[in-house]
Design a protein around this motif. Structure first.
Motif, PDB file in Angstrom:
ATOM      1  N   ILE A  14      35.966  51.265  42.538  1.00 45.04           N
ATOM      2  CA  ILE A  14      36.187  50.533  43.787  1.00 45.04           C
ATOM      3  C   ILE A  14      35.655  49.108  43.681  1.00 45.04           C
ATOM      4  O   ILE A  14      36.344  48.133  44.007  1.00 45.04           O
ATOM      5  N   ASP A  15      34.413  48.986  43.203  1.00 43.81           N
ATOM      6  CA  ASP A  15      33.815  47.650  43.082  1.00 43.81           C
ATOM      7  C   ASP A  15      34.520  46.821  42.012  1.00 43.81           C
ATOM      8  O   ASP A  15      34.694  45.606  42.167  1.00 43.81           O
ATOM      9  N   GLY A  16      34.901  47.474  40.908  1.00 46.41           N
ATOM     10  CA  GLY A  16      35.607  46.763  39.847  1.00 46.41           C
ATOM     11  C   GLY A  16      36.928  46.200  40.331  1.00 46.41           C
ATOM     12  O   GLY A  16      37.282  45.050  40.021  1.00 46.41           O
ATOM     13  N   GLN A  17      37.656  46.996  41.124  1.00 47.47           N
ATOM     14  CA  GLN A  17      38.938  46.529  41.657  1.00 47.47           C
ATOM     15  C   GLN A  17      38.725  45.384  42.645  1.00 47.47           C
ATOM     16  O   GLN A  17      39.430  44.366  42.605  1.00 47.47           O
ATOM     17  N   SER A  18      37.739  45.523  43.510  1.00 48.35           N
ATOM     18  CA  SER A  18      37.480  44.493  44.515  1.00 48.35           C
ATOM     19  C   SER A  18      37.080  43.166  43.877  1.00 48.35           C
ATOM     20  O   SER A  18      37.603  42.108  44.223  1.00 48.35           O
ATOM     21  N   GLN A  19      36.151  43.218  42.935  1.00 50.24           N
ATOM     22  CA  GLN A  19      35.703  41.998  42.271  1.00 50.24           C
ATOM     23  C   GLN A  19      36.830  41.364  41.448  1.00 50.24           C
ATOM     24  O   GLN A  19      36.957  40.142  41.382  1.00 50.24           O
ATOM     25  N   SER A  20      37.627  42.208  40.797  1.00 53.81           N
ATOM     26  CA  SER A  20      38.734  41.695  39.991  1.00 53.81           C
ATOM     27  C   SER A  20      39.769  41.010  40.869  1.00 53.81           C
ATOM     28  O   SER A  20      40.332  39.970  40.506  1.00 53.81           O
ATOM     29  N   GLN A  21      40.015  41.576  42.031  1.00 56.66           N
ATOM     30  CA  GLN A  21      40.976  40.974  42.952  1.00 56.66           C
ATOM     31  C   GLN A  21      40.483  39.611  43.430  1.00 56.66           C
ATOM     32  O   GLN A  21      41.240  38.641  43.482  1.00 56.66           O
ATOM     33  N   GLN A  22      39.184  39.539  43.722  1.00 58.58           N
ATOM     34  CA  GLN A  22      38.613  38.283  44.182  1.00 58.58           C
ATOM     35  C   GLN A  22      38.657  37.217  43.100  1.00 58.58           C
ATOM     36  O   GLN A  22      38.938  36.044  43.355  1.00 58.58           O
ATOM     37  N   GLN A  23      38.390  37.619  41.852  1.00 59.52           N
ATOM     38  CA  GLN A  23      38.300  36.631  40.763  1.00 59.52           C
ATOM     39  C   GLN A  23      39.665  36.201  40.270  1.00 59.52           C
ATOM     40  O   GLN A  23      39.868  35.040  39.906  1.00 59.52           O
ATOM     41  N   THR A  24      40.615  37.134  40.203  1.00 60.19           N
ATOM     42  CA  THR A  24      41.928  36.806  39.639  1.00 60.19           C
ATOM     43  C   THR A  24      42.965  36.444  40.690  1.00 60.19           C
ATOM     44  O   THR A  24      43.962  35.787  40.371  1.00 60.19           O
ATOM     45  N   GLY A  25      42.738  36.881  41.929  1.00 59.61           N
ATOM     46  CA  GLY A  25      43.722  36.641  42.979  1.00 59.61           C
ATOM     47  C   GLY A  25      44.940  37.530  42.894  1.00 59.61           C
ATOM     48  O   GLY A  25      45.921  37.349  43.634  1.00 59.61           O
ATOM     49  N   LEU A  26      44.914  38.526  42.012  1.00 63.01           N
ATOM     50  CA  LEU A  26      46.055  39.422  41.852  1.00 63.01           C
ATOM     51  C   LEU A  26      46.129  40.435  42.996  1.00 63.01           C
ATOM     52  O   LEU A  26      45.113  40.822  43.559  1.00 63.01           O
ATOM     53  N   GLU A  27      47.326  40.891  43.275  1.00 64.25           N
ATOM     54  CA  GLU A  27      47.513  41.970  44.233  1.00 64.25           C
ATOM     55  C   GLU A  27      47.036  43.277  43.611  1.00 64.25           C
ATOM     56  O   GLU A  27      47.010  43.422  42.379  1.00 64.25           O
ATOM     57  N   PRO A  45      52.860  51.881  25.288  1.00 58.70           N
ATOM     58  CA  PRO A  45      52.786  50.451  25.593  1.00 58.70           C
ATOM     59  C   PRO A  45      52.086  50.250  26.944  1.00 58.70           C
ATOM     60  O   PRO A  45      52.270  51.039  27.864  1.00 58.70           O
ATOM     61  N   VAL A  46      51.266  49.208  27.040  1.00 58.51           N
ATOM     62  CA  VAL A  46      50.602  48.888  28.310  1.00 58.51           C
ATOM     63  C   VAL A  46      50.723  47.397  28.569  1.00 58.51           C
ATOM     64  O   VAL A  46      51.052  46.620  27.678  1.00 58.51           O
ATOM     65  N   ASN A  47      50.441  47.014  29.806  1.00 60.06           N
ATOM     66  CA  ASN A  47      50.574  45.619  30.221  1.00 60.06           C
ATOM     67  C   ASN A  47      49.255  44.864  30.038  1.00 60.06           C
ATOM     68  O   ASN A  47      48.314  45.059  30.794  1.00 60.06           O
ATOM     69  N   HIS A  48      49.204  44.013  28.999  1.00 60.37           N
ATOM     70  CA  HIS A  48      48.044  43.138  28.809  1.00 60.37           C
ATOM     71  C   HIS A  48      48.290  41.873  29.626  1.00 60.37           C
ATOM     72  O   HIS A  48      48.684  40.834  29.096  1.00 60.37           O
ATOM     73  N   ALA A  49      48.061  41.962  30.913  1.00 60.35           N
ATOM     74  CA  ALA A  49      48.363  40.862  31.822  1.00 60.35           C
ATOM     75  C   ALA A  49      47.396  39.693  31.620  1.00 60.35           C
ATOM     76  O   ALA A  49      46.328  39.857  31.021  1.00 60.35           O
ATOM     77  N   PRO A  50      47.746  38.498  32.129  1.00 67.42           N
ATOM     78  CA  PRO A  50      46.915  37.309  31.898  1.00 67.42           C
ATOM     79  C   PRO A  50      45.468  37.442  32.346  1.00 67.42           C
ATOM     80  O   PRO A  50      44.592  36.798  31.789  1.00 67.42           O
ATOM     81  N   GLY A  51      45.190  38.270  33.359  1.00 72.89           N
ATOM     82  CA  GLY A  51      43.822  38.369  33.859  1.00 72.89           C
ATOM     83  C   GLY A  51      42.962  39.387  33.143  1.00 72.89           C
ATOM     84  O   GLY A  51      41.855  39.713  33.604  1.00 72.89           O
ATOM     85  N   GLU A  52      43.406  39.877  31.977  1.00 69.38           N
ATOM     86  CA  GLU A  52      42.691  40.981  31.337  1.00 69.38           C
ATOM     87  C   GLU A  52      41.246  40.640  30.985  1.00 69.38           C
ATOM     88  O   GLU A  52      40.333  41.456  31.193  1.00 69.38           O
ATOM     89  N   LEU A  53      41.018  39.478  30.436  1.00 69.44           N
ATOM     90  CA  LEU A  53      39.659  39.156  29.998  1.00 69.44           C
ATOM     91  C   LEU A  53      38.685  39.110  31.173  1.00 69.44           C
ATOM     92  O   LEU A  53      37.543  39.557  31.053  1.00 69.44           O
ATOM     93  N   GLU A  54      39.133  38.568  32.294  1.00 72.17           N
ATOM     94  CA  GLU A  54      38.276  38.536  33.477  1.00 72.17           C
ATOM     95  C   GLU A  54      37.964  39.947  33.959  1.00 72.17           C
ATOM     96  O   GLU A  54      36.822  40.262  34.310  1.00 72.17           O
ATOM     97  N   VAL A  55      38.986  40.804  33.970  1.00 70.69           N
ATOM     98  CA  VAL A  55      38.781  42.182  34.424  1.00 70.69           C
ATOM     99  C   VAL A  55      37.866  42.932  33.465  1.00 70.69           C
ATOM    100  O   VAL A  55      36.984  43.692  33.887  1.00 70.69           O
ATOM    101  N   ARG A  56      38.042  42.720  32.186  1.00 69.02           N
ATOM    102  CA  ARG A  56      37.180  43.385  31.210  1.00 69.02           C
ATOM    103  C   ARG A  56      35.722  42.993  31.395  1.00 69.02           C
ATOM    104  O   ARG A  56      34.822  43.828  31.293  1.00 69.02           O
TER     105      ARG A  56
END
Length: 436
Positions: free
Chosen positions: A420-433, A387-398
């Motif tokens: 590194i870039d994927g994590q940084s951009q995802s954080q900026q777009q989703t606001g997730l920690e 099982p994995v966490n399909h969190a609300p921001g998945e589509l943006e991260v994908r």
């Protein structure tokens, strides 16, 4: 046909309805009759093509044998259109919504997060007695953090590696010898050397997601933090980088490009979900008998070889005016074995209902796939899917990771920088920690 718990249950459940803005202010009693024939009314379902056809042609006739006074109206739309209409309806407090709608596991939490009272908790209507009949990973992916079951499990997409038997034979590769990703890479080198074909095609970040899940990881931690630079993520992209560096990969651009690469014999393998079988049979019938499947390679000897990609479920909006009939249909469509088998046979929809795996079709040899029990091979992996966490921001991260992998495949971007870039951009777009 088996009679379900609704035959004897007479109960009243209190369900909160979504009011304006998604808050819950009204209540409605849902009463199940003693006699199935006493359940009546009209229900409307929104679904896209494959599921809509499955429900209309494989489920409704059987359902109406038990519930003759329930009229089921199925409205077919594209995937995006269904989601747009559901979002609009939930935003307006439930106005214009159907009684049931199709939803993917990776989209369900976008709705439950934004509209926490917008969907019916199916366990409050009795679906909890069915939970252990399904793949654990499927059910857990449909639950919210507080345990609400937001939708009933339907199909899923267990993953394996589909391969060209004729190409492997020409290259002298025994698929049974491939147990780890290292083995897979060595086999790829041999195939490329002896046949000149690429070993696999990539058009997005799909293989990366598959590799994450088989390790029990994903884009997000269990508590919803971004986790794109985890040990598991590094394990996955290092393997993909080695494939790239050994010239085993070909970039196929998109879905159509991937289909063309397989159809034209440009690639020898395809790590993908079981639902690819329908596309293969339909669009490349001339290759019948030349494909087979082996388990997903592990990261280390004896490691997990199972993952999932795709699959959908059936949700009931809180605003439904006929929840009793809607629940009866959702339960039937999810738990009736004969309907599930028809969906697999007629449309390639692989059931998450594990009782279906005992049916003859799973052990039958499939002519297209080297006269082997193709479906059984996938069914054997289901219980091992983490099982994995399909969190609300998945589509943006994908979407972000798809762009990153395009740079990785076409511009030789460094693997660690992709993460590194994927994590940084995802954080900026989703606001997730982030997890770090």
């Amino acid at each position: 046909m088996k009679k379900y718990w609704l035959m004897t249950l007479v109960a009243i459940f209190t369900i909160f309805l979504a009011a304006c803005g998604g808050s819950s202010t009204d209540a409605e009693d849902v009463t199940m009759p003693d006699n199935l024939e006493d359940l009546e009314g009209d229900i409307t379902i929104w679904a896209w093509e494959l599921e809509a056809n499955y429900l209309e042609q494989d489920v409704v006739p059987a359902f109406n044998e038990e519930y003759p006074n329930v009229n089921v109206n199925i409205e077919q739309s594209g995937v995006d259109q269904v989601y747009q209409k559901v979002s609009a309806g939930l935003s307006s407090g439930g106005s214009g919504l159907p009684d049931i709608f199709q939803v993917e596991n990776n989209r369900i939490h976008s709705f439950t997060n934004e509209f926490p009272d917008g969907l019916t908790d199916l366990n409050e209507l009795g679906f909890d007695e069915h939970e252990d009949k399904f793949a654990e990973s499927k059910v857990e992916g449909l639950k919210t953090d507080d345990g609400m079951l937001a939708a009933a499990p339907r199909d899923l997409g267990p993953v394996g590696v589909m391969y060209r038997t004729d190409v492997f034979e020409e290259a002298g590769v025994d698929p049974a010898s491939i147990e780890t990703w290292d083995d897979y890479i060595e086999a790829g080198k041999q195939v490329v050397e002896h046949t000149g074909k690429a070993f696999l095609g990539m058009d997005n970040e799909g293989l990366f997601r598959i590799m994450l899940q088989q390790q029990g990881a994903y884009f997000f931690t269990e508590d919803g933090k971004l986790d794109l630079t985890s040990e598991e993520a590094n394990n996955a992209i290092e393997v993909i980088q080695e494939m790239r560096d050994e010239d085993l990969l070909v970039y196929t651009n998109n879905w159509d490009g991937q289909v063309a690469a397989m159809k034209n014999g440009e690639v020898a393998t395809h790590p993908g979900a079981v639902w690819w079988s329908g596309t293969m049979i339909e669009q490349m019938p001339e290759l019948s008998g030349n494909w087979d499947v082996f388990e997903l390679p592990a990261f280390e000897e004896g490691g997990n070889r199972a993952a999932n990609d795709g699959g959908s479920a059936l949700a009931i909006p809180s605003a439904s005016e006929n929840k009793a009939a809607a629940y009866a249909f959702v339960e039937f469509a999810s738990t009736d074995v004969d309907s599930q088998i028809n969906g697999l046979t007629n449309r390639g929809l692989f059931p998450s209902l594990t009782a279906a795996y005992d049916e003859p079709i799973f052990s039958e040899d499939q002519e297209y796939f080297n006269n082997q029990p193709f479906f059984e091979k996938f069914a054997e992996t289901v219980e091992d899917i983490p099982p994995v966490n399909h969190a609300p921001g998945e589509l943006e991260v994908r979407s972000i990771m798809e762009s990153e992998f395009e740079s990785f495949l076409l511009e030789d971007k460094a693997a660690d920088q992709v993460l590194i870039d994927g994590q940084s951009q995802s954080q900026q777009q989703t606001g997730l920690e982030t997890s770090e």
